[in-house]
Design a protein around this motif. Structure first.
Motif, mmCIF file in Angstrom:
data_model
loop_
_atom_site.group_PDB
_atom_site.id
_atom_site.type_symbol
_atom_site.label_atom_id
_atom_site.label_comp_id
_atom_site.label_asym_id
_atom_site.label_seq_id
_atom_site.Cartn_x
_atom_site.Cartn_y
_atom_site.Cartn_z
ATOM 1 N N ASP A 139 37.151 18.247 59.917
ATOM 2 C CA ASP A 139 37.651 18.151 58.536
ATOM 3 C C ASP A 139 39.079 18.679 58.502
ATOM 4 O O ASP A 139 39.340 19.811 58.111
ATOM 5 N N VAL A 140 40.018 17.827 58.936
ATOM 6 C CA VAL A 140 41.424 18.203 59.070
ATOM 7 C C VAL A 140 42.249 17.334 58.125
ATOM 8 O O VAL A 140 42.024 16.131 58.018
ATOM 9 N N PHE A 141 43.217 17.935 57.454
ATOM 10 C CA PHE A 141 44.138 17.168 56.633
ATOM 11 C C PHE A 141 45.533 17.774 56.746
ATOM 12 O O PHE A 141 45.708 18.881 57.262
ATOM 13 N N GLY A 142 46.549 17.027 56.267
ATOM 14 C CA GLY A 142 47.922 17.484 56.366
ATOM 15 C C GLY A 142 48.655 17.394 55.053
ATOM 16 O O GLY A 142 48.350 16.547 54.205
ATOM 17 N N VAL A 143 49.635 18.282 54.884
ATOM 18 C CA VAL A 143 50.485 18.322 53.700
ATOM 19 C C VAL A 143 51.931 18.424 54.162
ATOM 20 O O VAL A 143 52.243 19.172 55.093
ATOM 21 N N ASP A 144 52.828 17.673 53.500
ATOM 22 C CA ASP A 144 54.243 17.741 53.855
ATOM 23 C C ASP A 144 55.082 17.414 52.631
ATOM 24 O O ASP A 144 54.663 16.641 51.759
ATOM 25 N N LEU A 145 56.297 17.979 52.584
ATOM 26 C CA LEU A 145 57.220 17.703 51.488
ATOM 27 C C LEU A 145 57.777 16.283 51.532
ATOM 28 O O LEU A 145 58.157 15.732 50.499
ATOM 29 N N GLY A 201 32.243 28.991 62.514
ATOM 30 C CA GLY A 201 31.407 28.064 61.759
ATOM 31 C C GLY A 201 32.123 26.830 61.264
ATOM 32 O O GLY A 201 31.583 26.050 60.477
ATOM 33 N N SER A 202 33.383 26.628 61.704
ATOM 34 C CA SER A 202 34.199 25.480 61.311
ATOM 35 C C SER A 202 34.475 25.476 59.812
ATOM 36 O O SER A 202 34.395 26.499 59.150
ATOM 37 N N GLY A 203 34.804 24.313 59.252
ATOM 38 C CA GLY A 203 35.234 24.212 57.859
ATOM 39 C C GLY A 203 36.526 23.422 57.782
ATOM 40 O O GLY A 203 37.026 22.888 58.778
ATOM 41 N N ARG A 204 37.106 23.324 56.588
ATOM 42 C CA ARG A 204 38.326 22.544 56.382
ATOM 43 C C ARG A 204 39.535 23.249 57.000
ATOM 44 O O ARG A 204 39.680 24.475 56.900
#
Length: 218
Positions: free
Chosen positions: A76-82, A51-54
């Motif tokens: 709905d894609v996002f990224g996190v990095d130090l 059902g997809s999602g973030r």
């Protein structure tokens, strides 16, 4: 944890220092890796089937995998990095996606908010004794049945082994051991892929596709 661990700062500083060169070298890295692309595609299809999602790419670097997930139809894609410099480069290269500085051990997300998490060679710099809290955090932010994809250097029958990664110290994992450790945090294996090193690569590559349990691990 309220205070950053020493290897967090060391890793962020090391990647800040080489970020521009790293982004140049790996901008098209997936083009020559059909098996790796197949695992990422399997992850994307599994997320869509549910059902997809973030979806979050954790330890996203310059955002290459996040952008590929977008191209595969995840909306709905996002990224996190130090690394703040890596995040700046990711934002510049992919202005249609959201990227933020942060630790994948302490995400600013509510419980069960994500449909998928990708950790693509981002756990490799975590000392082995400190890996379980990362899996616990991945499990916390994933919805029941959410999907986790891991990419890592595989140890080829040896125990967990430190090596001289070109950026900063990293670790090679036996695929069975990493799968078992994720299982202790409430993940069930869906599939795996081992790939032998290509020309110019030193080590076998491991990939695990896993699903979060319907109930959090106790």
């Amino acid at each position: 944890m309220t205070e950053p661990l020493s290897y967090h700062r060391a890793t962020a500083d090391a990647y800040d220092a080489i970020a521009v060169r790293y982004a140049e070298l790996f901008r098209d890295a997936l083009d020559g890796l059909p098996l790796d692309r197949a695992m990422i595609a399997a992850f994307a299809e599994t997320v869509r089937a549910a059902g997809s999602g973030r979806v979050a790419e954790l330890g996203c670097g310059p955002g290459t995998v996040a952008a590929y997930l977008r191209d595969l139809g995840l909306t709905d894609v996002f990224g996190v990095d130090l690394s703040p410099v890596m995040i700046d480069l990711a934002r510049e290269a992919h202005p249609d996606l959201r990227f933020e500085v942060g630790s994948m051990e302490a995400l600013d997300l509510a419980d069960g908010q994500l449909a998928g998490v990708v950790s693509w060679y981002s756990l490799i710099h975590i000392p082995p004794r400190d890996v379980p809290p990362y899996f616990a955090e991945f499990r916390r932010v994933l919805a029941p049945g959410g999907v986790l994809l891991l990419g890592f250097f595989e140890s080829e029958g040896a125990p967990v082994t430190a090596f001289d990664h070109k950026v900063t110290t990293a670790y090679r994992w036996p695929i069975d051991d990493l799968a078992a450790l994720a299982g202790e945090s409430g993940f069930t294996e869906v599939g795996r892929m081992l790939r032998e090193p290509l020309e110019g690569e030193r080590f076998r590559r491991g990939h695990l596709l896993m699903r979060a349990a319907r109930q959090p691990a106790q």
